[in-house]
Motif scaffolding. Structure first.
Motif, mmCIF file in Angstrom:
data_model
loop_
_atom_site.group_PDB
_atom_site.id
_atom_site.type_symbol
_atom_site.label_atom_id
_atom_site.label_comp_id
_atom_site.label_asym_id
_atom_site.label_seq_id
_atom_site.Cartn_x
_atom_site.Cartn_y
_atom_site.Cartn_z
ATOM 1 N N ILE A 1 0.845 -1.201 0.000
ATOM 2 C CA ILE A 1 0.000 0.000 0.000
ATOM 3 C C ILE A 1 0.879 1.249 0.000
ATOM 4 C CG2 ILE A 1 -1.786 1.259 1.265
ATOM 5 C CD1 ILE A 1 -2.608 -1.445 2.483
ATOM 6 N N PRO A 2 0.666 2.184 -0.918
ATOM 7 C CA PRO A 2 1.470 3.406 -0.955
ATOM 8 C C PRO A 2 1.272 4.244 0.318
ATOM 9 C CG PRO A 2 0.198 3.134 -2.984
ATOM 10 C CD PRO A 2 -0.316 2.130 -2.015
ATOM 11 N N PRO A 3 2.277 5.038 0.693
ATOM 12 C CA PRO A 3 2.161 5.867 1.905
ATOM 13 C C PRO A 3 0.923 6.753 1.913
ATOM 14 C CG PRO A 3 4.421 5.852 1.106
ATOM 15 C CD PRO A 3 3.617 5.148 0.080
ATOM 16 N N ALA A 4 0.601 7.390 0.797
ATOM 17 C CA ALA A 4 -0.546 8.293 0.764
ATOM 18 C C ALA A 4 -1.848 7.570 1.087
ATOM 19 C CB ALA A 4 -0.651 8.972 -0.598
ATOM 20 N N VAL A 5 -1.947 6.321 0.669
ATOM 21 C CA VAL A 5 -3.156 5.539 0.934
ATOM 22 C C VAL A 5 -3.228 5.163 2.406
ATOM 23 C CG1 VAL A 5 -4.397 3.417 0.360
ATOM 24 C CG2 VAL A 5 -3.204 4.699 -1.432
ATOM 25 N N ARG A 6 -2.087 4.801 2.995
ATOM 26 C CA ARG A 6 -2.057 4.504 4.436
ATOM 27 C C ARG A 6 -2.433 5.732 5.245
ATOM 28 N NH1 ARG A 6 3.022 2.164 3.186
ATOM 29 N NH2 ARG A 6 4.070 3.709 4.498
ATOM 30 N N GLU A 7 -1.947 6.875 4.825
ATOM 31 C CA GLU A 7 -2.260 8.110 5.548
ATOM 32 C C GLU A 7 -3.746 8.447 5.464
ATOM 33 O OE1 GLU A 7 0.330 10.938 3.736
ATOM 34 O OE2 GLU A 7 2.156 9.981 4.509
ATOM 35 N N ALA A 8 -4.354 8.175 4.319
ATOM 36 C CA ALA A 8 -5.783 8.445 4.167
ATOM 37 C C ALA A 8 -6.605 7.602 5.133
ATOM 38 C CB ALA A 8 -6.222 8.170 2.730
ATOM 39 N N CYS B 1 -19.108 -6.877 -14.018
ATOM 40 C CA CYS B 1 -17.639 -6.941 -14.044
ATOM 41 C C CYS B 1 -17.125 -6.635 -12.645
ATOM 42 C CB CYS B 1 -17.077 -5.948 -15.058
ATOM 43 S SG CYS B 1 -15.293 -6.089 -15.286
ATOM 44 N N LEU B 2 -16.431 -7.594 -12.049
ATOM 45 C CA LEU B 2 -16.076 -7.530 -10.634
ATOM 46 C C LEU B 2 -14.608 -7.198 -10.412
ATOM 47 C CD1 LEU B 2 -18.030 -10.774 -9.841
ATOM 48 C CD2 LEU B 2 -18.701 -8.484 -9.088
ATOM 49 N N GLY B 3 -14.376 -6.322 -9.450
ATOM 50 C CA GLY B 3 -13.025 -5.969 -9.051
ATOM 51 C C GLY B 3 -12.919 -5.964 -7.533
ATOM 52 N N ALA B 4 -11.776 -5.522 -7.042
ATOM 53 C CA ALA B 4 -11.555 -5.450 -5.596
ATOM 54 C C ALA B 4 -10.470 -4.432 -5.306
ATOM 55 C CB ALA B 4 -11.181 -6.815 -5.028
ATOM 56 N N SER B 5 -10.424 -3.996 -4.056
ATOM 57 C CA SER B 5 -9.538 -2.887 -3.691
ATOM 58 C C SER B 5 -8.079 -3.283 -3.565
ATOM 59 C CB SER B 5 -10.007 -2.285 -2.357
ATOM 60 O OG SER B 5 -10.110 -3.292 -1.349
ATOM 61 N N GLN B 6 -7.784 -4.571 -3.299
ATOM 62 C CA GLN B 6 -6.446 -4.946 -2.842
ATOM 63 C C GLN B 6 -5.482 -5.408 -3.916
ATOM 64 O OE1 GLN B 6 -9.125 -6.862 -2.561
ATOM 65 N NE2 GLN B 6 -8.642 -9.038 -2.573
ATOM 66 N N LYS B 7 -5.883 -5.325 -5.187
ATOM 67 C CA LYS B 7 -5.001 -5.811 -6.251
ATOM 68 C C LYS B 7 -4.305 -4.631 -6.936
ATOM 69 C CE LYS B 7 -6.194 -10.256 -5.850
ATOM 70 N NZ LYS B 7 -5.321 -11.405 -5.694
ATOM 71 N N CYS B 8 -4.694 -4.320 -8.170
ATOM 72 C CA CYS B 8 -3.989 -3.276 -8.915
ATOM 73 C C CYS B 8 -4.213 -1.871 -8.364
ATOM 74 C CB CYS B 8 -4.394 -3.326 -10.387
ATOM 75 S SG CYS B 8 -3.947 -4.868 -11.203
ATOM 76 N N PHE B 9 -5.242 -1.684 -7.531
ATOM 77 C CA PHE B 9 -5.455 -0.363 -6.929
ATOM 78 C C PHE B 9 -4.512 -0.129 -5.753
ATOM 79 C CE2 PHE B 9 -10.086 -0.993 -8.349
ATOM 80 C CZ PHE B 9 -9.817 -0.470 -9.597
ATOM 81 N N SER B 10 -3.964 -1.203 -5.184
ATOM 82 C CA SER B 10 -3.053 -1.116 -4.037
ATOM 83 C C SER B 10 -3.669 -0.367 -2.864
ATOM 84 C CB SER B 10 -1.718 -0.476 -4.437
ATOM 85 O OG SER B 10 -0.988 -1.343 -5.273
ATOM 86 N N ALA B 11 -4.919 -0.673 -2.596
ATOM 87 C CA ALA B 11 -5.588 -0.237 -1.374
ATOM 88 C C ALA B 11 -5.753 -1.474 -0.486
ATOM 89 C CB ALA B 11 -6.941 0.389 -1.699
ATOM 90 N N PRO B 12 -6.115 -1.307 0.783
ATOM 91 C CA PRO B 12 -6.282 -2.488 1.640
ATOM 92 C C PRO B 12 -7.435 -3.371 1.163
ATOM 93 C CG PRO B 12 -6.132 -0.482 2.942
ATOM 94 C CD PRO B 12 -6.307 -0.048 1.529
ATOM 95 N N ASN C 1 -11.690 2.244 4.651
ATOM 96 C CA ASN C 1 -11.376 1.555 3.399
ATOM 97 C C ASN C 1 -11.812 2.370 2.187
ATOM 98 O OD1 ASN C 1 -11.606 -0.644 5.525
ATOM 99 N ND2 ASN C 1 -10.733 -1.781 3.828
ATOM 100 N N VAL C 2 -12.977 3.005 2.293
ATOM 101 C CA VAL C 2 -13.449 3.842 1.190
ATOM 102 C C VAL C 2 -12.518 5.040 1.015
ATOM 103 C CG1 VAL C 2 -15.335 5.306 0.379
ATOM 104 C CG2 VAL C 2 -15.839 3.088 1.420
ATOM 105 N N SER C 3 -12.062 5.610 2.117
ATOM 106 C CA SER C 3 -11.125 6.729 2.045
ATOM 107 C C SER C 3 -9.812 6.290 1.388
ATOM 108 C CB SER C 3 -10.851 7.265 3.459
ATOM 109 O OG SER C 3 -9.913 8.311 3.426
ATOM 110 N N ALA C 4 -9.346 5.106 1.748
ATOM 111 C CA ALA C 4 -8.106 4.591 1.160
ATOM 112 C C ALA C 4 -8.268 4.351 -0.336
ATOM 113 C CB ALA C 4 -7.704 3.295 1.864
ATOM 114 N N LEU C 5 -9.376 3.757 -0.727
ATOM 115 C CA LEU C 5 -9.608 3.504 -2.148
ATOM 116 C C LEU C 5 -9.731 4.809 -2.916
ATOM 117 C CD1 LEU C 5 -10.079 1.568 -4.489
ATOM 118 C CD2 LEU C 5 -12.499 1.458 -3.835
#
Length: 354
Positions: A10-17, A183-194, A240-244
């Motif tokens: 997870i990138p720093p900016a996403v962790r901070e969010a 079409c299904l996706g998720a937060s933890q793959k290519c978006f690099s969110a939790p 999680n929504v904030s991180a995404l």
């Protein structure tokens, strides 16, 4: 360093969010505004005119919810597979009393188009057409990227709704979303969110099918997410929504084409390094995903994985199921689609092999 095909680093900016004070999702308009913004950003990433919704729950929630929302007991579902997750759709169909018919291909090959066409034709001729068909865009356990277009052509010809697991490809490579009903996706793959959020792009045709069904579940009911203007179906995962939200900003600031190119470059570097070491890809190179590389190391994958973790502090993945000790997987997706990180990981693999 974590270099797995999800959850990703997870990138720093996403962790901070995630660490910021969060609004109350049930009463604070600020959260509803953020959720709406996330859906609009996802429409751009999905490159779709379909509605996008973001239920709270890891990506498997999306796979199960698509089945739970679209079928009733007795409905026939064509499960098209060349991998573990493609096979798994049939289990979801069975659990909701649908009739699953699995059309399988070997895990190291592409879809069997002739078998798919024959199965669809025979079902129509017998007066027992399929309601839904399921597929997986990127089979993460084997690093295989499937060509959706020929199968979608067949499904459109036979008027069958399509459900596609694009969890480990969305945001890393183009997905033909507007041709897919769910079409299904998720937060933890290519978006690099939790991990913790499902994303779904849903066509009008799929919404209509859901509205015509008698649904017994609330948590796996995608229809409840179509209109959240009067509130969410349950208390949402605010952090999680904030991180995404922040993760999507990073993607859109870079630009989708640049993101796709970065994934291709990382994949090419990983495979070139593997070739220098005499490693073979598990799938045909023409079907290898730009988001994950699966090297074929029969009987050796777990040993190499452990050595890399112990000596270099880098976490890699092995295969799943019967291929658990035969495949070593490197996840160059999202924040990890970076050639320098690829080189660090492959230097550790080289040392383990030596």
């Amino acid at each position: 360093m974590k270099f797995t095909p999800g959850p990703t680093t997870i990138p720093p900016a996403v962790r901070e969010a995630m660490a910021e004070p969060q609004p109350n999702p049930n009463v604070d308009p600020a959260f509803a505004e953020r959720y709406d913004a996330v859906c609009r950003k996802l429409e751009t990433v999905y490159d779709t005119s379909h509605d996008v919704v973001v239920p709270g729950g890891e990506g498997i929630l999306g796979l199960e919810s698509a089945i739970a929302s679209l079928i009733e007991p007795g409905d026939r579902v064509l499960c098209i597979s060349n991998g573990l997750y493609g096979d798994g759709f049939a289990d979801f169909v069975d659990s909701y009393d649908g009739q699953a018919e699995l059309v399988s291909a070997p895990y190291d090959e592409g879809y069997d188009l002739e078998a798919i066409a024959t199965t669809l034709e025979e079902a129509d001729a017998a007066g027992e057409p399929f309601t839904v068909a399921t597929m997986v865009h990127c089979e993460t356990p084997t690093g295989t990227l499937n060509d959706m277009s020929p199968v979608l052509d067949l499904l459109e010809e036979h008027d069958v709704l399509s459900v596609v697991d694009a969890v480990s490809s969305l945001g890393g490579t183009p997905v033909p979303t507007d041709r897919i009903d769910v079409c299904l996706g998720a937060s933890q793959k290519c978006f690099s969110a939790p991990s913790g959020l499902t994303t779904a792009a849903v066509s009008d045709r799929a919404w209509e099918q859901m509205a015509a069904r008698d649904l017994s579940s609330r948590y796996t009911n995608l229809l409840l997410w179509r209109d959240v203007s009067d509130g969410f179906p349950y208390t949402h995962l605010t952090a999680n929504v904030s991180a995404l939200d922040t993760a999507l900003d990073l993607v859109l600031e870079e630009g989708l084409e640049a993101v796709y190119e970065r994934h291709e470059e990382a994949a090419a570097r990983c495979r070139a390094r593997g070739d220098e070491l005499g490693l073979e890809l598990y799938p045909d190179p023409e079907r290898a995903s730009p988001t994950v590389t699966a090297f074929h190391l029969p009987g050796e994958a777990t040993r190499v994985q452990q050595h890399v973790a112990d000596e270099a502090g880098i976490v890699l993945s092995t295969g799943l199921g019967e291929l658990a000790d035969d495949i070593l997987r490197l996840g160059h997706m999202g924040y990890n689609a970076d050639t320098e990180k690829v080189d660090r990981a492959m230097d550790a693999v080289e040392a383990a092999l030596e």
